[in-house]
Scaffold this motif. Structure first.
Motif, PDB file in Angstrom:
ATOM      1  N   VAL A  16       0.844  -1.207   0.000  1.00 21.01           N
ATOM      2  CA  VAL A  16       0.000   0.000   0.000  1.00 21.01           C
ATOM      3  C   VAL A  16       0.872   1.247   0.000  1.00 21.01           C
ATOM      4  O   VAL A  16       0.594   2.223  -0.713  1.00 21.01           O
ATOM      5  CB  VAL A  16      -0.952   0.001   1.219  1.00 21.01           C
ATOM      6  CG1 VAL A  16      -1.747   1.294   1.269  1.00 21.01           C
ATOM      7  CG2 VAL A  16      -1.906  -1.185   1.144  1.00 21.01           C
ATOM      8  N   LEU A  17       1.959   1.218   0.782  1.00 21.92           N
ATOM      9  CA  LEU A  17       2.848   2.380   0.843  1.00 21.92           C
ATOM     10  C   LEU A  17       3.567   2.602  -0.486  1.00 21.92           C
ATOM     11  O   LEU A  17       3.753   3.744  -0.915  1.00 21.92           O
ATOM     12  CB  LEU A  17       3.857   2.202   1.973  1.00 21.92           C
ATOM     13  CG  LEU A  17       3.270   2.216   3.389  1.00 21.92           C
ATOM     14  CD1 LEU A  17       4.343   1.882   4.412  1.00 21.92           C
ATOM     15  CD2 LEU A  17       2.637   3.561   3.710  1.00 21.92           C
ATOM     16  N   GLU A  43       9.040   7.037   5.876  1.00 23.13           N
ATOM     17  CA  GLU A  43       9.363   7.733   7.121  1.00 23.13           C
ATOM     18  C   GLU A  43       8.091   8.149   7.849  1.00 23.13           C
ATOM     19  O   GLU A  43       7.998   8.031   9.084  1.00 23.13           O
ATOM     20  CB  GLU A  43      10.192   8.990   6.828  1.00 23.13           C
ATOM     21  CG  GLU A  43      11.662   8.759   6.605  1.00 23.13           C
ATOM     22  CD  GLU A  43      12.405  10.049   6.376  1.00 23.13           C
ATOM     23  OE1 GLU A  43      13.631   9.990   6.225  1.00 23.13           O
ATOM     24  OE2 GLU A  43      11.755  11.124   6.327  1.00 23.13           O
ATOM     25  N   SER A  44       7.118   8.642   7.092  1.00 24.06           N
ATOM     26  CA  SER A  44       5.861   9.095   7.694  1.00 24.06           C
ATOM     27  C   SER A  44       5.135   7.929   8.340  1.00 24.06           C
ATOM     28  O   SER A  44       4.591   8.047   9.445  1.00 24.06           O
ATOM     29  CB  SER A  44       4.983   9.763   6.624  1.00 24.06           C
ATOM     30  OG  SER A  44       5.616  10.918   6.101  1.00 24.06           O
ATOM     31  N   TYR A  45       5.136   6.793   7.656  1.00 21.86           N
ATOM     32  CA  TYR A  45       4.481   5.605   8.212  1.00 21.86           C
ATOM     33  C   TYR A  45       5.175   5.172   9.506  1.00 21.86           C
ATOM     34  O   TYR A  45       4.511   4.895  10.523  1.00 21.86           O
ATOM     35  CB  TYR A  45       4.514   4.467   7.190  1.00 21.86           C
ATOM     36  CG  TYR A  45       3.899   3.180   7.698  1.00 21.86           C
ATOM     37  CD1 TYR A  45       2.525   2.963   7.614  1.00 21.86           C
ATOM     38  CD2 TYR A  45       4.701   2.187   8.255  1.00 21.86           C
ATOM     39  CE1 TYR A  45       1.965   1.783   8.089  1.00 21.86           C
ATOM     40  CE2 TYR A  45       4.142   1.003   8.733  1.00 21.86           C
ATOM     41  CZ  TYR A  45       2.778   0.811   8.637  1.00 21.86           C
ATOM     42  OH  TYR A  45       2.234  -0.360   9.107  1.00 21.86           O
ATOM     43  N   THR A  46       6.491   5.121   9.479  1.00 22.14           N
ATOM     44  CA  THR A  46       7.246   4.692  10.659  1.00 22.14           C
ATOM     45  C   THR A  46       7.009   5.628  11.832  1.00 22.14           C
ATOM     46  O   THR A  46       6.821   5.187  12.978  1.00 22.14           O
ATOM     47  CB  THR A  46       8.749   4.626  10.345  1.00 22.14           C
ATOM     48  OG1 THR A  46       8.961   3.693   9.269  1.00 22.14           O
ATOM     49  CG2 THR A  46       9.551   4.181  11.554  1.00 22.14           C
ATOM     50  N   GLU A  63       0.003   8.275   4.028  1.00 23.49           N
ATOM     51  CA  GLU A  63      -0.050   8.927   2.714  1.00 23.49           C
ATOM     52  C   GLU A  63      -0.496  10.382   2.852  1.00 23.49           C
ATOM     53  O   GLU A  63       0.066  11.290   2.232  1.00 23.49           O
ATOM     54  CB  GLU A  63      -0.986   8.175   1.779  1.00 23.49           C
ATOM     55  CG  GLU A  63      -1.062   8.808   0.382  1.00 23.49           C
ATOM     56  CD  GLU A  63      -1.919   8.022  -0.597  1.00 23.49           C
ATOM     57  OE1 GLU A  63      -2.092   8.504  -1.735  1.00 23.49           O
ATOM     58  OE2 GLU A  63      -2.405   6.925  -0.234  1.00 23.49           O
ATOM     59  N   LYS A  64      -1.503  10.597   3.680  1.00 19.03           N
ATOM     60  CA  LYS A  64      -1.991  11.961   3.903  1.00 19.03           C
ATOM     61  C   LYS A  64      -0.901  12.833   4.522  1.00 19.03           C
ATOM     62  O   LYS A  64      -0.666  13.968   4.096  1.00 19.03           O
ATOM     63  CB  LYS A  64      -3.214  11.902   4.821  1.00 19.03           C
ATOM     64  CG  LYS A  64      -3.837  13.254   5.129  1.00 19.03           C
ATOM     65  CD  LYS A  64      -5.050  13.067   6.037  1.00 19.03           C
ATOM     66  CE  LYS A  64      -5.686  14.404   6.381  1.00 19.03           C
ATOM     67  NZ  LYS A  64      -6.854  14.236   7.278  1.00 19.03           N
ATOM     68  N   PHE A  65      -0.212  12.290   5.533  1.00 15.16           N
ATOM     69  CA  PHE A  65       0.866  13.016   6.205  1.00 15.16           C
ATOM     70  C   PHE A  65       2.008  13.282   5.232  1.00 15.16           C
ATOM     71  O   PHE A  65       2.567  14.385   5.168  1.00 15.16           O
ATOM     72  CB  PHE A  65       1.329  12.204   7.403  1.00 15.16           C
ATOM     73  CG  PHE A  65       2.411  12.844   8.230  1.00 15.16           C
ATOM     74  CD1 PHE A  65       2.447  14.212   8.438  1.00 15.16           C
ATOM     75  CD2 PHE A  65       3.402  12.064   8.808  1.00 15.16           C
ATOM     76  CE1 PHE A  65       3.445  14.797   9.208  1.00 15.16           C
ATOM     77  CE2 PHE A  65       4.399  12.629   9.580  1.00 15.16           C
ATOM     78  CZ  PHE A  65       4.428  13.996   9.774  1.00 15.16           C
ATOM     79  N   LYS A 147       0.691  14.468  14.825  1.00 11.22           N
ATOM     80  CA  LYS A 147       1.727  14.303  13.803  1.00 11.22           C
ATOM     81  C   LYS A 147       3.077  14.730  14.384  1.00 11.22           C
ATOM     82  O   LYS A 147       3.154  15.714  15.121  1.00 11.22           O
ATOM     83  CB  LYS A 147       1.395  15.166  12.576  1.00 11.22           C
ATOM     84  CG  LYS A 147       0.105  14.769  11.887  1.00 11.22           C
ATOM     85  CD  LYS A 147      -0.315  15.774  10.838  1.00 11.22           C
ATOM     86  CE  LYS A 147      -0.817  17.071  11.434  1.00 11.22           C
ATOM     87  NZ  LYS A 147      -2.079  16.911  12.188  1.00 11.22           N
ATOM     88  N   PRO A 148       4.137  14.032  14.033  1.00 12.17           N
ATOM     89  CA  PRO A 148       5.463  14.427  14.518  1.00 12.17           C
ATOM     90  C   PRO A 148       5.961  15.690  13.830  1.00 12.17           C
ATOM     91  O   PRO A 148       5.612  15.975  12.681  1.00 12.17           O
ATOM     92  CB  PRO A 148       6.337  13.219  14.161  1.00 12.17           C
ATOM     93  CG  PRO A 148       5.629  12.545  13.026  1.00 12.17           C
ATOM     94  CD  PRO A 148       4.173  12.784  13.249  1.00 12.17           C
ATOM     95  N   LEU A 149       6.767  16.428  14.548  1.00 13.60           N
ATOM     96  CA  LEU A 149       7.375  17.637  14.005  1.00 13.60           C
ATOM     97  C   LEU A 149       8.472  17.240  13.027  1.00 13.60           C
ATOM     98  O   LEU A 149       9.367  16.460  13.363  1.00 13.60           O
ATOM     99  CB  LEU A 149       7.959  18.472  15.141  1.00 13.60           C
ATOM    100  CG  LEU A 149       8.671  19.764  14.752  1.00 13.60           C
ATOM    101  CD1 LEU A 149       7.700  20.745  14.112  1.00 13.60           C
ATOM    102  CD2 LEU A 149       9.331  20.378  15.982  1.00 13.60           C
TER     103      LEU A 149
END
Length: 215
Positions: A16-17, A43-46, A63-65, A147-149
């Motif tokens: 999917v990613l 990276e965003s998923y992790t 995906e959105k992030f 969400k992470p910075l």
């Protein structure tokens, strides 16, 4: 919340990613290379996997992030024009103060500014008392998530507002930095959260007056 549909719903998270990276590579063609797109997606998923309470939709949230991060990256490089000022709100967990500030800013400013929020140590979910205090103003944050910075969203911002996250936010020249001293909603009852919400609303109104006038 975005959910996987069709064949994506039957694939492994990695598959999917990879498909998400392919879609985003097309969207950002000529601005960000394919390798960078794939790196940002994974990276965003992790990053979200470390904190997100809801696992079912995690690839879609990633995906959105990633899309927002890639937009910020392209903006910081001048490849996507910024039509309006960009504001980034940062607190520790991105589950209380910064989420309230972002929601109130969207309500008060409409399309006159673009808003992002992040946390230096993001939590699992938006605090229930925060969601309730915002719902009292008809503000729905059920689609939002901590969400992470990341460096890209800081680079894209015109104004960075920190709320108790100390020195976690990197400093770049040419940006406006503000530090709002606010109580942490995680330590308050609902009445306390309402007071913080109203304090944030007053501060947002002042900030918007200055930003929009200046732009």
């Amino acid at each position: 919340m975005i959910a996987a549909t069709g064949q994506d719903a039957l694939l492994s998270p990695d598959s999917v990613l990879h498909r998400a990276a392919e879609r985003l590579a097309i969207q950002f063609s000529g601005m960000v290379n394919e390798e960078t797109v794939e790196r940002v997606v994974f990276e965003s998923y992790t990053a979200l996997a470390r904190t997100a309470a809801v696992r079912t939709h995690l690839p879609s949230l990633a995906e959105k992030f990633a899309r927002d991060r890639l937009t910020a990256l392209a903006q910081s490089k001048g490849l996507i024009a910024k039509r309006v000022p960009e504001i980034l709100f940062v607190c520790v967990r991105n589950s209380g103060r910064s989420q309230m500030a972002a929601a109130l800013t969207r309500r008060l400013a409409g399309e006159r500014v673009h808003v992002r929020s992040a946390g230096s140590q993001p939590g699992e979910r938006i605090l229930p008392e925060v969601a309730l205090a915002l719902a009292e103003l008809d503000l729905d944050v059920t689609e939002e998530f901590p969400k992470p910075l990341t460096d890209d969203v800081v680079r894209a911002a015109d104004a960075v507002v920190t709320m108790g996250c100390g020195d976690a936010c990197p400093l770049y020249p040419g940006k406006r930095y503000l530090d709002w001293q606010l109580d942490d909603p995680a330590e308050l009852d609902l009445d306390g959260v309402r007071r913080v919400r109203d304090d944030i609303r007053d501060r947002v109104e002042q900030l918007l007056g200055e930003l929009i006038r200046g732009s």
